[in-house]
Design a protein around this motif. Structure first.
Motif, PDB file in Angstrom:
ATOM      1  N   THR A  62       0.856  -1.179   0.000  1.00 50.46           N
ATOM      2  CA  THR A  62       0.000   0.000   0.000  1.00 50.46           C
ATOM      3  C   THR A  62       0.892   1.229   0.000  1.00 50.46           C
ATOM      4  O   THR A  62       1.765   1.369   0.858  1.00 50.46           O
ATOM      5  CB  THR A  62      -0.928   0.015   1.229  1.00 50.46           C
ATOM      6  N   PHE A  63       0.651   2.115  -0.966  1.00 53.46           N
ATOM      7  CA  PHE A  63       1.480   3.308  -1.125  1.00 53.46           C
ATOM      8  C   PHE A  63       0.642   4.567  -0.918  1.00 53.46           C
ATOM      9  O   PHE A  63      -0.507   4.625  -1.349  1.00 53.46           O
ATOM     10  CB  PHE A  63       2.099   3.355  -2.524  1.00 53.46           C
ATOM     11  N   SER A  64       1.236   5.548  -0.263  1.00 51.14           N
ATOM     12  CA  SER A  64       0.576   6.843  -0.103  1.00 51.14           C
ATOM     13  C   SER A  64       1.611   7.948  -0.239  1.00 51.14           C
ATOM     14  O   SER A  64       2.595   7.967   0.510  1.00 51.14           O
ATOM     15  CB  SER A  64      -0.116   6.950   1.255  1.00 51.14           C
ATOM     16  N   PRO A  65       1.412   8.871  -1.163  1.00 53.79           N
ATOM     17  CA  PRO A  65       2.369   9.950  -1.355  1.00 53.79           C
ATOM     18  C   PRO A  65       2.541  10.840  -0.121  1.00 53.79           C
ATOM     19  O   PRO A  65       3.578  11.462   0.065  1.00 53.79           O
ATOM     20  CB  PRO A  65       1.772  10.757  -2.510  1.00 53.79           C
ATOM     21  N   THR A  66       1.512  10.882   0.721  1.00 50.89           N
ATOM     22  CA  THR A  66       1.553  11.798   1.866  1.00 50.89           C
ATOM     23  C   THR A  66       1.797  11.100   3.205  1.00 50.89           C
ATOM     24  O   THR A  66       1.975  11.768   4.213  1.00 50.89           O
ATOM     25  CB  THR A  66       0.224  12.574   1.958  1.00 50.89           C
ATOM     26  N   GLN A  67       1.812   9.774   3.207  1.00 48.49           N
ATOM     27  CA  GLN A  67       1.946   9.050   4.470  1.00 48.49           C
ATOM     28  C   GLN A  67       3.219   8.223   4.579  1.00 48.49           C
ATOM     29  O   GLN A  67       3.348   7.386   5.459  1.00 48.49           O
ATOM     30  CB  GLN A  67       0.717   8.145   4.671  1.00 48.49           C
ATOM     31  N   GLY A  68       4.171   8.448   3.669  1.00 44.85           N
ATOM     32  CA  GLY A  68       5.463   7.772   3.771  1.00 44.85           C
ATOM     33  C   GLY A  68       5.494   6.435   3.073  1.00 44.85           C
ATOM     34  O   GLY A  68       4.499   5.937   2.556  1.00 44.85           O
ATOM     35  N   GLY A  69       6.689   5.830   3.055  1.00 47.30           N
ATOM     36  CA  GLY A  69       6.836   4.505   2.480  1.00 47.30           C
ATOM     37  C   GLY A  69       7.141   4.476   1.003  1.00 47.30           C
ATOM     38  O   GLY A  69       7.301   3.413   0.418  1.00 47.30           O
ATOM     39  N   GLY A  70       7.210   5.648   0.372  1.00 46.34           N
ATOM     40  CA  GLY A  70       7.543   5.690  -1.036  1.00 46.34           C
ATOM     41  C   GLY A  70       6.389   5.295  -1.940  1.00 46.34           C
ATOM     42  O   GLY A  70       5.230   5.224  -1.520  1.00 46.34           O
ATOM     43  N   CYS A  71       6.714   5.045  -3.213  1.00 45.52           N
ATOM     44  CA  CYS A  71       5.701   4.692  -4.204  1.00 45.52           C
ATOM     45  C   CYS A  71       6.122   3.407  -4.919  1.00 45.52           C
ATOM     46  O   CYS A  71       7.179   2.843  -4.643  1.00 45.52           O
ATOM     47  CB  CYS A  71       5.506   5.840  -5.198  1.00 45.52           C
ATOM     48  N   TYR A  72       5.297   2.960  -5.851  1.00 41.87           N
ATOM     49  CA  TYR A  72       5.593   1.724  -6.578  1.00 41.87           C
ATOM     50  C   TYR A  72       6.928   1.815  -7.317  1.00 41.87           C
ATOM     51  O   TYR A  72       7.678   0.848  -7.389  1.00 41.87           O
ATOM     52  CB  TYR A  72       4.456   1.436  -7.565  1.00 41.87           C
TER      53      TYR A  72
END
Length: 257
Positions: free
Chosen positions: A164-174
């Motif tokens: 699960t990716f979120s631009p505003t919640q961290g963790g980067g993108c695909y």
């Protein structure tokens, strides 16, 4: 925004409403939510079925394929008499038969950068289960640009992945996880490598679970984590993801629009 439930909806979703974490308020949130499902195949089938059954008020389905007999081993949204029909039409018939309370929007097309952005911006959240890298990268970039949560899953042979990716919640993108390269465009698909049908069902169901949790705001979001499942060993493994500062999609100034 709809603020209440009909008597039929109260009965239909009664097992949800009994849950303190959902209740009537959460069910109304699901009713007012919209999810774009990219791909009406092995992953998109269980995603769409469970989102529809759960009462997500507006579901968009994107797929440009025609249903083939070989699809039915895993794409449980479809039935034999629909072979030869467009997948989005077959899917709409099944979903509205399952739950006539919801709206199903269909898009008979393959997404590119522009069309992905246009569609993604119309929905609250995106579930991507397509079978080609070009579309995955286009959907990811559109989600980053629009600030939408992306729940991405994949399945091949006896293994599945979920992130699960979120631009505003961290963790980067695909793109942080799988940087776009020319070589990935030729990666094996299920049609090339094969897949145990139930693996797509498990991963798609997990994808739907993540989407519902996001809408309801309950549990751990899973953002910033990669979940991997080995069906032969019945083993789940979780890895932490981090944003790539050099990512051309979400890194640096791109992370802020």
């Amino acid at each position: 925004m709809k603020l209440d439930l009909s008597e039929n909806e109260i009965q239909r979703y009664s097992r949800h409403i009994l849950l303190p974490e959902v209740g009537g308020t959460g069910q109304v949130a699901l009713k007012n939510a919209s999810v774009l499902v990219v791909g009406a195949g092995g992953l998109g089938a269980p995603v769409a079925l469970y989102l529809a059954a759960a009462g997500v008020g507006r579901i968009g389905l994107v797929d440009d394929d025609v249903l083939e007999l070989s699809n039915l081993q895993r794409q449980v949204l479809h039935v034999t008499h629909a072979v030869g029909q467009k997948k989005v039409e077959s899917a709409r018939e099944r979903l509205t038969a399952l739950n006539p309370e919801i709206v199903v929007e269909t898009w008979d097309m393959r997404l590119d950068a522009q069309s992905a952005h246009d569609l993604v911006s119309r929905y609250d959240l995106v579930c991507d289960g397509c079978d080609n890298f070009a579309t995955r990268y286009a959907v990811n970039a559109a989600c980053v640009r629009a600030g939408k949560v992306l729940v991405s899953a994949a399945a091949q042979r006896f293994e599945g992945q979920l992130a699960t990716f979120s631009p505003t919640q961290g963790g980067g993108c695909y793109n942080c996880l799988y940087p776009e390269t020319d070589g990935q465009a030729s990666g094996l698909s299920c049609g090339d490598a094969g897949v145990l049908g139930v693996v797509t069902g498990v991963m798609g169901t997990l994808q739907a679970t993540q989407a519902l949790k996001q809408i309801l705001g309950i549990g751990q979001s899973g953002i910033g984590q990669l979940l991997m499942w080995d069906a032969l060993r019945m083993k789940f493994t979780t890895m932490t993801l981090s944003a790539d500062p050099a990512c051309p999609i979400c890194g640096g100034e791109h992370a802020h629009g």
